[in-house]
Design a protein around this motif. Structure first.
Motif, PDB file in Angstrom:
ATOM      1  N   GLU A  26       0.765  -1.212  -0.020  1.00 60.73           N
ATOM      2  CA  GLU A  26      -0.120  -0.007   0.203  1.00 60.73           C
ATOM      3  C   GLU A  26       0.797   1.269  -0.005  1.00 60.73           C
ATOM      4  N   SER A  27       0.834   1.830  -1.210  1.00 66.13           N
ATOM      5  CA  SER A  27       1.708   2.936  -1.278  1.00 66.13           C
ATOM      6  C   SER A  27       1.279   4.134  -0.626  1.00 66.13           C
ATOM      7  N   VAL A  28       0.431   4.238   0.202  1.00 71.66           N
ATOM      8  CA  VAL A  28      -0.152   5.338   0.992  1.00 71.66           C
ATOM      9  C   VAL A  28       0.771   5.444   1.988  1.00 71.66           C
ATOM     10  N   TRP A  29       1.784   4.780   2.544  1.00 69.51           N
ATOM     11  CA  TRP A  29       2.601   4.908   3.641  1.00 69.51           C
ATOM     12  C   TRP A  29       3.906   5.551   2.942  1.00 69.51           C
ATOM     13  N   PHE A  30       4.263   4.970   2.064  1.00 70.03           N
ATOM     14  CA  PHE A  30       5.637   5.487   1.424  1.00 70.03           C
ATOM     15  C   PHE A  30       5.338   5.769  -0.113  1.00 70.03           C
ATOM     16  N   PRO A  31       5.483   6.872  -0.624  1.00 70.68           N
ATOM     17  CA  PRO A  31       5.316   7.049  -2.058  1.00 70.68           C
ATOM     18  C   PRO A  31       5.794   6.287  -2.939  1.00 70.68           C
ATOM     19  N   LEU A  32       5.977   5.030  -2.932  1.00 64.51           N
ATOM     20  CA  LEU A  32       6.399   4.103  -3.898  1.00 64.51           C
ATOM     21  C   LEU A  32       5.794   2.820  -4.082  1.00 64.51           C
ATOM     22  N   SER A  33       5.687   2.543  -5.423  1.00 67.63           N
ATOM     23  CA  SER A  33       4.718   1.255  -5.766  1.00 67.63           C
ATOM     24  C   SER A  33       5.462   0.039  -5.573  1.00 67.63           C
ATOM     25  N   TYR A  34       4.639  -0.887  -4.897  1.00 68.16           N
ATOM     26  CA  TYR A  34       5.103  -2.187  -4.996  1.00 68.16           C
ATOM     27  C   TYR A  34       6.447  -2.390  -4.362  1.00 68.16           C
TER      28      TYR A  34
ATOM     29  N   ASP B 271      15.853   4.988  -2.470  1.00 70.48           N
ATOM     30  CA  ASP B 271      14.408   4.865  -2.122  1.00 70.48           C
ATOM     31  C   ASP B 271      14.423   4.553  -0.575  1.00 70.48           C
ATOM     32  N   LEU B 272      15.208   3.804  -0.017  1.00 64.69           N
ATOM     33  CA  LEU B 272      15.507   3.675   1.478  1.00 64.69           C
ATOM     34  C   LEU B 272      15.238   4.878   2.486  1.00 64.69           C
ATOM     35  N   GLU B 273      15.539   6.007   1.861  1.00 66.19           N
ATOM     36  CA  GLU B 273      15.594   7.367   2.556  1.00 66.19           C
ATOM     37  C   GLU B 273      14.044   7.916   2.753  1.00 66.19           C
ATOM     38  N   THR B 274      13.185   7.284   1.962  1.00 70.95           N
ATOM     39  CA  THR B 274      11.889   7.794   1.757  1.00 70.95           C
ATOM     40  C   THR B 274      11.232   7.761   3.189  1.00 70.95           C
ATOM     41  N   PRO B 275      10.670   8.956   3.636  1.00 74.85           N
ATOM     42  CA  PRO B 275       9.932   8.895   4.828  1.00 74.85           C
ATOM     43  C   PRO B 275       8.417   8.434   4.802  1.00 74.85           C
ATOM     44  N   ARG B 276       8.042   7.743   6.023  1.00 75.58           N
ATOM     45  CA  ARG B 276       6.754   7.067   5.991  1.00 75.58           C
ATOM     46  C   ARG B 276       5.903   8.358   6.465  1.00 75.58           C
ATOM     47  N   ARG B 277       4.679   8.418   5.858  1.00 72.72           N
ATOM     48  CA  ARG B 277       3.842   9.568   5.898  1.00 72.72           C
ATOM     49  C   ARG B 277       3.196   9.826   7.228  1.00 72.72           C
ATOM     50  N   ASP B 278       3.251   9.063   8.143  1.00 73.53           N
ATOM     51  CA  ASP B 278       2.528   9.316   9.420  1.00 73.53           C
ATOM     52  C   ASP B 278       3.656   9.665  10.592  1.00 73.53           C
ATOM     53  N   ASP B 279       4.760   9.338  10.363  1.00 73.97           N
ATOM     54  CA  ASP B 279       5.726   9.503  11.357  1.00 73.97           C
ATOM     55  C   ASP B 279       7.160  10.200  10.956  1.00 73.97           C
ATOM     56  N   GLY B 280       7.219  10.296   9.591  1.00 78.02           N
ATOM     57  CA  GLY B 280       8.481  10.844   9.022  1.00 78.02           C
ATOM     58  C   GLY B 280       9.803   9.946   9.101  1.00 78.02           C
ATOM     59  N   ILE B 281       9.463   8.765   9.591  1.00 79.09           N
ATOM     60  CA  ILE B 281      10.581   7.778   9.742  1.00 79.09           C
ATOM     61  C   ILE B 281      11.054   7.204   8.449  1.00 79.09           C
ATOM     62  N   SER B 282      12.327   7.118   8.024  1.00 76.59           N
ATOM     63  CA  SER B 282      12.581   6.331   6.712  1.00 76.59           C
ATOM     64  C   SER B 282      12.341   4.983   6.688  1.00 76.59           C
TER      65      SER B 282
ATOM     66  N   ARG C 201      14.220   2.742   5.456  1.00 71.85           N
ATOM     67  CA  ARG C 201      15.487   2.209   5.965  1.00 71.85           C
ATOM     68  C   ARG C 201      15.220   1.671   7.355  1.00 71.85           C
ATOM     69  N   GLN C 202      14.971   2.646   8.205  1.00 73.01           N
ATOM     70  CA  GLN C 202      14.707   2.643   9.642  1.00 73.01           C
ATOM     71  C   GLN C 202      13.527   1.663  10.183  1.00 73.01           C
ATOM     72  N   HIS C 203      12.248   1.855   9.309  1.00 72.97           N
ATOM     73  CA  HIS C 203      11.496   0.989   9.695  1.00 72.97           C
ATOM     74  C   HIS C 203      11.630  -0.316   9.162  1.00 72.97           C
ATOM     75  N   MET C 204      12.428  -0.587   7.885  1.00 75.73           N
ATOM     76  CA  MET C 204      12.614  -2.214   7.538  1.00 75.73           C
ATOM     77  C   MET C 204      13.860  -2.581   8.663  1.00 75.73           C
ATOM     78  N   GLN C 205      14.546  -1.854   9.067  1.00 75.18           N
ATOM     79  CA  GLN C 205      15.338  -2.454  10.068  1.00 75.18           C
ATOM     80  C   GLN C 205      14.704  -2.648  11.436  1.00 75.18           C
ATOM     81  N   ALA C 206      13.763  -1.873  11.782  1.00 71.60           N
ATOM     82  CA  ALA C 206      13.073  -2.186  12.841  1.00 71.60           C
ATOM     83  C   ALA C 206      12.076  -3.538  12.969  1.00 71.60           C
ATOM     84  N   SER C 207      11.790  -3.817  11.556  1.00 69.07           N
ATOM     85  CA  SER C 207      10.868  -4.920  11.367  1.00 69.07           C
ATOM     86  C   SER C 207      11.656  -6.236  10.954  1.00 69.07           C
TER      87      SER C 207
END
Length: 429
Positions: free
Chosen positions: A138-146, A160-171, A173-179
């Motif tokens: 769902e590209s609503v969170w990060f403006p990148l398709s698929y 692309d890994l530096e793209t911030p998530r729309r709700d918290d501004g965290i990249s 990269r950081q979200h991926m690492q945390a997951s």
């Protein structure tokens, strides 16, 4: 057994576990419920919990599980000859904000049901059969398709890994690492190779009214629309007193936006009248709450432009018109239009052989189906774009999608899963 589609008789049809399906959907509801609908952000806690749920069930049935560097999940029933290209299915489990419980998840659950049924029945395919539960569709969170399917094929750029998530501004990269991902392996880690994939079939709820209107439970998708989008366009005008500013002195952002939208809507009508297939949506259109009021000429309008079609040339033509209309209203309304970055996705054609096989199998099952296009984007488009023979099955769903009222009937779902199982079986056994 050969995977040739000239023979549509495969392994014995196993029982699909309705109770297990209900259990998984109930668990997903519990994980994602936000008080009104489902909210499982991409690379967020809800998506992580959903992936953990799939891992737990898969391991209970003796299935292999692994994750790639981007934390996409792969669940595999090993084949007799593991050197053969694998049969794949799958979808995603993230949602839009306050969405429904079936968008994406239905396809992931369907694939898991098939593999669990085969494992329980003691069936072993000739080749590996793998469910992929992708991340961040769902590209609503990060403006990148698929994101998930593109990372699986190594198609995501490191930037692309530096793209911030729309709700918290965290990249990303950081979200991926945390997951549990390893973003430092982008461009280095092994990825999927199209030559190692026999076929990919994605089941998904229909996100429109066609199957409901036609009173048919399952659709066979012919193609997936591509898109051209401006997610964060802004029209800048000049705030002014509503009573003291004559029209010739105004720089009205809302009137400029309205003129631009109506002009593009006229272009859409003309395209349809000429037989073209496309959609045009302005999903965001809002003034600034902090400054706009009933007694002021609006000085800013934020809007989003979403154009979709299976015709790539038409998408480019529409993009040109968007730019032209932006320039026109700038001059006519004394405003400045900043369209912001453009994002795109490429249209995808579903494999004719797989479509024909799905139709033939549906006839054997006495299952009514229709052929239809997908206006929404799906991970299947990534697989098709990489040259993998790809198919999609839609399941009838009331009340549309991307809202809490998604309403897929379990009988319809199991009919779709039954067709998915037969199609995967033909390729895998």
């Amino acid at each position: 057994m050969s995977s040739s589609l000239s023979s549509l008789q495969a392994a014995a049809v196993p029982d699909l576990d309705r109770e297990l399906a209900n259990q998984i959907f109930d668990d997903l509801h519990r994980i994602g419920f936000d008080g009104l609908g489902m909210t499982r952000p991409s690379y967020g806690d809800g998506e992580n919990q959903a992936h953990a749920l799939f891992v737990r069930i898969a391991q209970d049935y003796g299935l292999e599980t692994r994750k790639d560097w981007a934390a996409n999940l792969f669940v595999t029933l090993p084949g007799k000859n593991r050197d053969l290209p694998a049969v794949m299915t799958g979808s995603h489990v993230d949602t839009v904000p306050c969405g429904g419980n079936f968008d994406g998840a239905a396809g992931a659950v369907a694939g898991l049901l098939v593999l669990c049924a085969w494992a329980k029945a003691g069936l072993q395919p000739e080749r590996d059969t793998t469910l992929i539960v992708t991340r961040a569709e769902e590209s609503v969170w990060f403006p990148l398709s698929y994101i998930g399917s593109r990372t699986a094929f190594g198609l995501l750029a490191p930037t692309d890994l530096e793209t911030p998530r729309r709700d918290d501004g965290i990249s990303l990269r950081q979200h991926m690492q945390a997951s549990g991902g390893q973003p430092e392996l982008c461009g280095v880690a092994p990825v999927l190779e199209a030559s190692r994939i026999d076929s990919f079939v994605e089941l998904h709820i229909e996100q429109g009214p066609v199957l409901i209107g036609d009173q048919v439970p399952v659709g066979i998708v012919s193609g997936i629309c591509g898109s051209t989008r401006y997610r964060s366009a802004v029209i800048y005008g000049q705030y002014a007193h509503s009573g003291a500013t004559p029209r010739r002195f105004r720089s009205d952002a809302v009137m400029a936006g309205a003129a631009m939208m109506m002009a593009l809507n006229t272009v859409w009508k003309e395209a349809e009248a000429a037989g073209a297939e496309m959609t045009l949506t302005f999903g965001i259109c809002q003034t600034d709450k902090a400054q706009a009021n009933f007694a002021a000429v609006p000085g800013r309008l934020d809007l989003a432009i979403d154009i979709r079609s299976r015709d790539e040339a038409l998408l480019e033509q529409m993009n040109t018109r968007v730019i032209e209309e932006a320039k026109r209203v700038e001059a006519e309304y004394s405003v400045r239009v900043d369209l912001g970055p453009r994002t795109r996705s490429t249209p995808a054609v579903m494999d004719p052989t797989l479509q024909a096989a799905a139709k033939k199998l549906a006839e054997q099952m006495h299952l009514p189906v229709v052929s239809m296009a997908s206006g929404a984007g799906h991970d299947a488009a990534t697989f098709a774009g990489q040259g993998v023979p790809t198919a999609m099955l839609f399941v009838r769903n009331a009340n549309g999608s991307h809202n809490p009222d998604e309403s897929m009937d379990m009988d319809d779902f199991l009919k779709g899963v039954g067709l998915l199982e037969r199609l995967l079986s033909v390729r895998a056994f």
